[in-house]
Design an enzyme around this catalytic site. Structure first.
Site, PDB file in Angstrom:
ATOM      1  CG  HIS A 253      47.314  32.385  38.034  1.00  0.00           C
ATOM      2  ND1 HIS A 253      47.471  32.120  36.695  1.00  0.00           N
ATOM      3  CD2 HIS A 253      46.016  32.130  38.307  1.00  0.00           C
ATOM      4  CE1 HIS A 253      46.321  31.725  36.180  1.00  0.00           C
ATOM      5  NE2 HIS A 253      45.414  31.724  37.150  1.00  0.00           N
TER       6      HIS A 253
ATOM      7  CG  HIS B  72      44.140  36.534  36.807  1.00  0.00           C
ATOM      8  ND1 HIS B  72      44.262  36.129  38.116  1.00  0.00           N
ATOM      9  CD2 HIS B  72      43.484  35.541  36.163  1.00  0.00           C
ATOM     10  CE1 HIS B  72      43.713  34.927  38.261  1.00  0.00           C
ATOM     11  NE2 HIS B  72      43.225  34.551  37.086  1.00  0.00           N
TER      12      HIS B  72
ATOM     13  NE  ARG C  76      32.777  60.060  43.622  1.00  0.00           N
ATOM     14  CZ  ARG C  76      32.707  59.786  44.922  1.00  0.00           C
ATOM     15  NH1 ARG C  76      33.421  58.790  45.428  1.00  0.00           N
ATOM     16  NH2 ARG C  76      31.923  60.494  45.708  1.00  0.00           N
TER      17      ARG C  76
ATOM     18  CG  ASP D 127      38.671  28.939  37.238  1.00  0.00           C
ATOM     19  OD1 ASP D 127      39.583  28.485  36.516  1.00  0.00           O
ATOM     20  OD2 ASP D 127      38.885  29.719  38.177  1.00  0.00           O
TER      21      ASP D 127
ATOM     22  N   GLY E 267      40.020  27.885  42.061  1.00  0.00           N
ATOM     23  CA  GLY E 267      39.213  27.230  41.051  1.00  0.00           C
ATOM     24  C   GLY E 267      38.029  26.532  41.688  1.00  0.00           C
TER      25      GLY E 267
END
Length: 485
Positions: free
Chosen positions: A182, A249, A281, A346, A386
């Site tokens: 993006h 994202h 953790r 996707d 994608g």
């Protein structure tokens, strides 16, 4: 080594028999027989009655005994599997058409965008996808305003093919450090819902909270919960409007992700990809698939209130294309929370297209993606952009990587996404009253060599027996719209 068929579902040719023309009380009903229906995680030998008049699955005993209705025709499937039509929750485009593309004539009575969309719908349904969320990536506000009205959910006819359930907007309220491909130059922060309305268009977010049949053009929004006031202000209001809030994202910690779930987020976009990785953790976003003790989050101390009641676990999308995730990672995700697992592609607009470079609108830039077999990369980089896989191929991969049964795999693209979207009993189901969107499948077991380095590593390079699925028929609203020759 060539493929060797080792076993297959015993099937006979599909036959259709019309009922007697003098049969009383017929009303567009088809009886589907000699088939195995997907009922939960089982395959059940059972007939199915559907109506092309109502577009719904019919309760056969009530129709026959109470309404004295006989089927107009009987379809013998020769032992095949019948499942609900598949639901795709993250599709960026296919067959050369990208939902994030403008042609300059949007808003006209014969826009190129609408023509391309109709063509995609008619071709997509042949892959077994009967409903989907057309996904628009991080773009300019102008583009959202122009394309989203075309992607709104509408009651369509069977001949129209795959049906949009509303758009999935993936961005631009994302973390610039987890942008993937993006364009971060168009990323924004939202402090209020008004900021989101300005980006997408207020009308495209305006559903009727008192009428579940009137949904907004935007059905799902992927955002980074740690950016702006997405968690505490925006997510609760969007959820009230019936819009699915998804985390993606994102650099969110476990605590920030859990706070987002407590404030109304119910979905994770492409789990593991473009997010902080699992750490022993701090499990990050993946950690919320375990039972979270959180309902309240203290933003001042960045800590959770451990005395609160448990909050629900979210649904999550997984790209099983062999490039985005290792097969074992897919299996771990499924075992963590099977009830929330949703397969997505996707996929970009190169699906069904030959290898080579393709133009792509990325925010305010024009870029190029390169398709090489099943791998799709940003030009001159190693960045995955994608996929080019179909949803039925993802289902195949999932079966072969995890050992899941066919009914279990089909749940990840039918009943589970339907539940995520609040469409239980309408989509993704073979229950009476559900939309008669059907997928007719046959399968075979094939001895094959591994097709990718990751799969070869799992099998030590040895040949394996894989399941191969065949989409033999697709029905939409009670009408056959595709039959494999």
């Amino acid at each position: 080594m060539p493929s060797l068929i080792t076993a297959s579902l015993p099937v006979s040719p599909i036959t259709t028999t019309p009922s007697s023309p003098t049969a009383p009380g017929t009303c567009g009903i088809t009886k589907i027989t000699n088939c195995r229906l997907v009922r939960g995680d089982k395959l059940v030998w059972e007939d199915l009655w559907i109506s092309s008049t109502t577009g719904k699955i019919v309760r056969s005993q009530s129709a026959f005994y109470d309404d004295h209705v006989l089927p107009d025709e009987t379809v013998d499937l020769g032992g095949r599997i019948v499942a609900p039509g598949m639901i795709e929750c993250q599709l960026n485009g296919a067959f050369g058409f990208n939902f994030s593309t403008l042609f300059g004539d949007e808003g006209t009575s014969s826009s190129t965008y609408e023509k391309q969309l109709r063509d995609l719908n008619s071709r997509l349904v042949k892959t077994g996808v009967t409903s989907y969320l057309p996904t628009v990536t991080s773009q300019t506000s102008e583009l959202y305003h122009k394309v989203l009205p075309y992607l709104a959910p509408h009651r369509r006819q069977a001949k129209d093919g795959a049906e949009s359930l509303g758009a999935h907007v993936e961005g631009p309220f994302l973390s610039p450090t987890k942008n993937g491909v993006h364009n971060p130059e168009v990323f924004r922060e939202a402090s209020t819902v008004a900021d989101v309305e300005a980006m997408y268009g207020a009308k495209n977010l305006a559903g009727d909270v008192n009428d579940s049949t009137r949904m907004p053009a935007v059905r799902m929004i992927t955002a980074a919960p740690e950016i702006g006031h997405m968690t505490d202000v925006v997510f609760p209001e969007l959820r009230r409007r019936g819009i699915v809030c998804a985390i993606g994202h994102s650099e969110a910690t476990y605590e920030q992700a859990a706070a987002a779930i407590a404030h109304g987020a119910t979905m994770i976009t492409h789990l593991f990809n473009a997010m902080r990785p699992l750490h022993h953790r701090n499990p990050g976003i993946f950690g919320v698939l375990g039972e979270s003790p959180l309902v309240r989050f203290d933003s001042n101390t960045n800590a959770i209130d451990g005395t609160a009641a448990p909050s629900p676990r979210p649904y999550f999308g997984v790209i099983a294309d062999g490039n985005h995730l290792h097969p074992t990672t897919v299996k771990i995700a499924y075992n963590a929370y099977p009830a929330g697992f949703i397969l997505v592609t996707d996929a970009m607009h190169m699906v069904g297209c030959p290898d080579g470079p393709y133009d792509w609108t990325n925010g305010d830039r024009h870029m190029r993606l390169v398709k090489n077999g099943k791998v799709l990369l940003l030009e001159n980089s190693n960045t995955i952009a994608g996929s080019t896989i179909t949803l039925i191929q993802c289902v195949e991969n999932f079966i072969n990587w995890t050992g899941a049964t066919i009914p279990q795999a089909l749940q990840t693209v039918t009943s589970t996404p339907a539940a995520m979207l609040g469409l239980q009993g309408v989509k993704g189901s073979l229950a009476a009253g559900a939309d008669a969107d059907l997928l007719v499948l046959s399968f075979e077991e094939v001895l094959e060599m591994p097709t990718s380095p990751t799969t070869a590593a799992v099998t030590d390079g040895a040949s394996v027996v894989n399941t191969r699925l065949h989409v033999d028929e697709v029905w939409k609203f009670g009408q056959r719209v595709y039959q494999r020759v």
